[in-house]
Design a protein around this motif. Sequence first.
Motif, PDB file in Angstrom:
ATOM      1  N   LEU A  91      -9.972 -60.526  12.633  1.00  0.00           N
ATOM      2  CA  LEU A  91      -8.648 -60.894  13.143  1.00  0.00           C
ATOM      3  C   LEU A  91      -7.804 -61.555  12.052  1.00  0.00           C
ATOM      4  O   LEU A  91      -6.604 -61.273  11.925  1.00  0.00           O
ATOM      5  CB  LEU A  91      -8.773 -61.821  14.359  1.00  0.00           C
ATOM      6  CG  LEU A  91      -9.318 -61.172  15.629  1.00  0.00           C
ATOM      7  CD1 LEU A  91      -9.574 -62.227  16.694  1.00  0.00           C
ATOM      8  CD2 LEU A  91      -8.386 -60.095  16.147  1.00  0.00           C
ATOM      9  N   ILE A  92      -8.416 -62.419  11.275  1.00  0.00           N
ATOM     10  CA  ILE A  92      -7.692 -63.068  10.166  1.00  0.00           C
ATOM     11  C   ILE A  92      -7.244 -62.031   9.146  1.00  0.00           C
ATOM     12  O   ILE A  92      -6.085 -62.024   8.711  1.00  0.00           O
ATOM     13  CB  ILE A  92      -8.569 -64.159   9.508  1.00  0.00           C
ATOM     14  CG1 ILE A  92      -8.760 -65.327  10.469  1.00  0.00           C
ATOM     15  CG2 ILE A  92      -7.953 -64.636   8.188  1.00  0.00           C
ATOM     16  CD1 ILE A  92      -9.843 -66.310  10.066  1.00  0.00           C
ATOM     17  N   ILE A  93      -8.160 -61.144   8.781  1.00  0.00           N
ATOM     18  CA  ILE A  93      -7.821 -60.096   7.809  1.00  0.00           C
ATOM     19  C   ILE A  93      -6.730 -59.188   8.372  1.00  0.00           C
ATOM     20  O   ILE A  93      -5.743 -58.892   7.690  1.00  0.00           O
ATOM     21  CB  ILE A  93      -9.074 -59.273   7.434  1.00  0.00           C
ATOM     22  CG1 ILE A  93     -10.025 -60.120   6.591  1.00  0.00           C
ATOM     23  CG2 ILE A  93      -8.692 -57.993   6.701  1.00  0.00           C
ATOM     24  CD1 ILE A  93     -11.388 -59.475   6.367  1.00  0.00           C
ATOM     25  N   LEU A  94      -6.907 -58.742   9.596  1.00  0.00           N
ATOM     26  CA  LEU A  94      -5.971 -57.801  10.204  1.00  0.00           C
ATOM     27  C   LEU A  94      -4.557 -58.368  10.271  1.00  0.00           C
ATOM     28  O   LEU A  94      -3.607 -57.734   9.819  1.00  0.00           O
ATOM     29  CB  LEU A  94      -6.442 -57.419  11.611  1.00  0.00           C
ATOM     30  CG  LEU A  94      -5.502 -56.502  12.407  1.00  0.00           C
ATOM     31  CD1 LEU A  94      -5.423 -55.130  11.757  1.00  0.00           C
ATOM     32  CD2 LEU A  94      -5.982 -56.386  13.841  1.00  0.00           C
ATOM     33  N   TYR A  95      -4.415 -59.545  10.821  1.00  0.00           N
ATOM     34  CA  TYR A  95      -3.080 -60.090  11.055  1.00  0.00           C
ATOM     35  C   TYR A  95      -2.444 -60.718   9.827  1.00  0.00           C
ATOM     36  O   TYR A  95      -1.220 -60.858   9.772  1.00  0.00           O
ATOM     37  CB  TYR A  95      -3.108 -61.068  12.226  1.00  0.00           C
ATOM     38  CG  TYR A  95      -3.352 -60.350  13.537  1.00  0.00           C
ATOM     39  CD1 TYR A  95      -2.457 -59.394  14.008  1.00  0.00           C
ATOM     40  CD2 TYR A  95      -4.502 -60.587  14.275  1.00  0.00           C
ATOM     41  CE1 TYR A  95      -2.688 -58.705  15.184  1.00  0.00           C
ATOM     42  CE2 TYR A  95      -4.737 -59.912  15.463  1.00  0.00           C
ATOM     43  CZ  TYR A  95      -3.824 -58.971  15.903  1.00  0.00           C
ATOM     44  OH  TYR A  95      -4.059 -58.285  17.074  1.00  0.00           O
ATOM     45  N   ASN A  96      -3.237 -61.061   8.814  1.00  0.00           N
ATOM     46  CA  ASN A  96      -2.671 -61.694   7.634  1.00  0.00           C
ATOM     47  C   ASN A  96      -2.630 -60.808   6.401  1.00  0.00           C
ATOM     48  O   ASN A  96      -1.755 -60.981   5.552  1.00  0.00           O
ATOM     49  CB  ASN A  96      -3.447 -62.977   7.297  1.00  0.00           C
ATOM     50  CG  ASN A  96      -3.242 -64.028   8.363  1.00  0.00           C
ATOM     51  OD1 ASN A  96      -2.133 -64.466   8.609  1.00  0.00           O
ATOM     52  ND2 ASN A  96      -4.322 -64.419   9.021  1.00  0.00           N
ATOM     53  N   TYR A  97      -3.575 -59.868   6.272  1.00  0.00           N
ATOM     54  CA  TYR A  97      -3.670 -59.097   5.048  1.00  0.00           C
ATOM     55  C   TYR A  97      -3.580 -57.589   5.231  1.00  0.00           C
ATOM     56  O   TYR A  97      -3.320 -56.881   4.278  1.00  0.00           O
ATOM     57  CB  TYR A  97      -4.986 -59.435   4.326  1.00  0.00           C
ATOM     58  CG  TYR A  97      -5.105 -60.902   4.024  1.00  0.00           C
ATOM     59  CD1 TYR A  97      -4.349 -61.492   3.021  1.00  0.00           C
ATOM     60  CD2 TYR A  97      -5.954 -61.720   4.774  1.00  0.00           C
ATOM     61  CE1 TYR A  97      -4.441 -62.846   2.760  1.00  0.00           C
ATOM     62  CE2 TYR A  97      -6.049 -63.073   4.508  1.00  0.00           C
ATOM     63  CZ  TYR A  97      -5.291 -63.633   3.508  1.00  0.00           C
ATOM     64  OH  TYR A  97      -5.374 -64.967   3.251  1.00  0.00           O
ATOM     65  N   PHE A  98      -3.834 -57.098   6.421  1.00  0.00           N
ATOM     66  CA  PHE A  98      -3.873 -55.651   6.636  1.00  0.00           C
ATOM     67  C   PHE A  98      -3.226 -55.294   7.971  1.00  0.00           C
ATOM     68  O   PHE A  98      -3.825 -54.607   8.798  1.00  0.00           O
ATOM     69  CB  PHE A  98      -5.318 -55.187   6.599  1.00  0.00           C
ATOM     70  CG  PHE A  98      -5.530 -53.744   6.207  1.00  0.00           C
ATOM     71  CD1 PHE A  98      -4.482 -52.874   5.948  1.00  0.00           C
ATOM     72  CD2 PHE A  98      -6.821 -53.249   6.107  1.00  0.00           C
ATOM     73  CE1 PHE A  98      -4.697 -51.562   5.599  1.00  0.00           C
ATOM     74  CE2 PHE A  98      -7.065 -51.931   5.761  1.00  0.00           C
ATOM     75  CZ  PHE A  98      -5.995 -51.090   5.500  1.00  0.00           C
ATOM     76  N   PRO A  99      -1.969 -55.736   8.180  1.00  0.00           N
ATOM     77  CA  PRO A  99      -1.336 -55.505   9.486  1.00  0.00           C
ATOM     78  C   PRO A  99      -1.075 -54.033   9.801  1.00  0.00           C
ATOM     79  O   PRO A  99      -0.914 -53.674  10.960  1.00  0.00           O
ATOM     80  CB  PRO A  99      -0.029 -56.288   9.384  1.00  0.00           C
ATOM     81  CG  PRO A  99       0.227 -56.432   7.925  1.00  0.00           C
ATOM     82  CD  PRO A  99      -1.111 -56.461   7.261  1.00  0.00           C
TER      83      PRO A  99
END
Length: 168
Positions: A91-99
């Motif tokens: 979730l952190i990666i998705l919403y901050n780095y790979f939207p």
Amino acid sequence: MNKIVLKNALFGSIIVSALLAFVTIYMKANPEKEVSMMVGFSGMILAFFFVIWGIKQQRDADHGVISFGKAFKTGFFITLIISTIYVLVWLIILYNYFPNFAEHYTNMAIQKASPEEVAKVTEEMNSFKEMYKNPIWVILFTYMEILPLGIVFSLISALFLKKKTNLF
């Protein structure tokens, strides 16, 4: 929750989360290349070896005796913590780095489809993209990547590591 569960879950989480971060960085840097699902599953299996270690450590802490139920419970809690941290890291990666992950994944799936399947895959992937806009679906999809494998690992480990009585 005991230290054995927490310690093994933490180590397993570090492995699977680091691999998830590495694969994500690789995918962003190389959008034309697809990462093999075997890489992800290998990381999960490596992380779930801590289920085996945790059950064995719990058995040793209980003087060499552990029931199937307690062994499974130990493995399941390790699995649940590893899976939950995996979901949180995603979730952190998705919403901050790979939207734009859903778009990226959709394009890869459509490009990989045979000419006969393009229309069907496009429809399925557009449905996926819509569902992936909802964080609840993101969480459920991500748990479905890792949790079933961990539960199977916990069951098999509990079956092999259970020990009813100490013979000596």
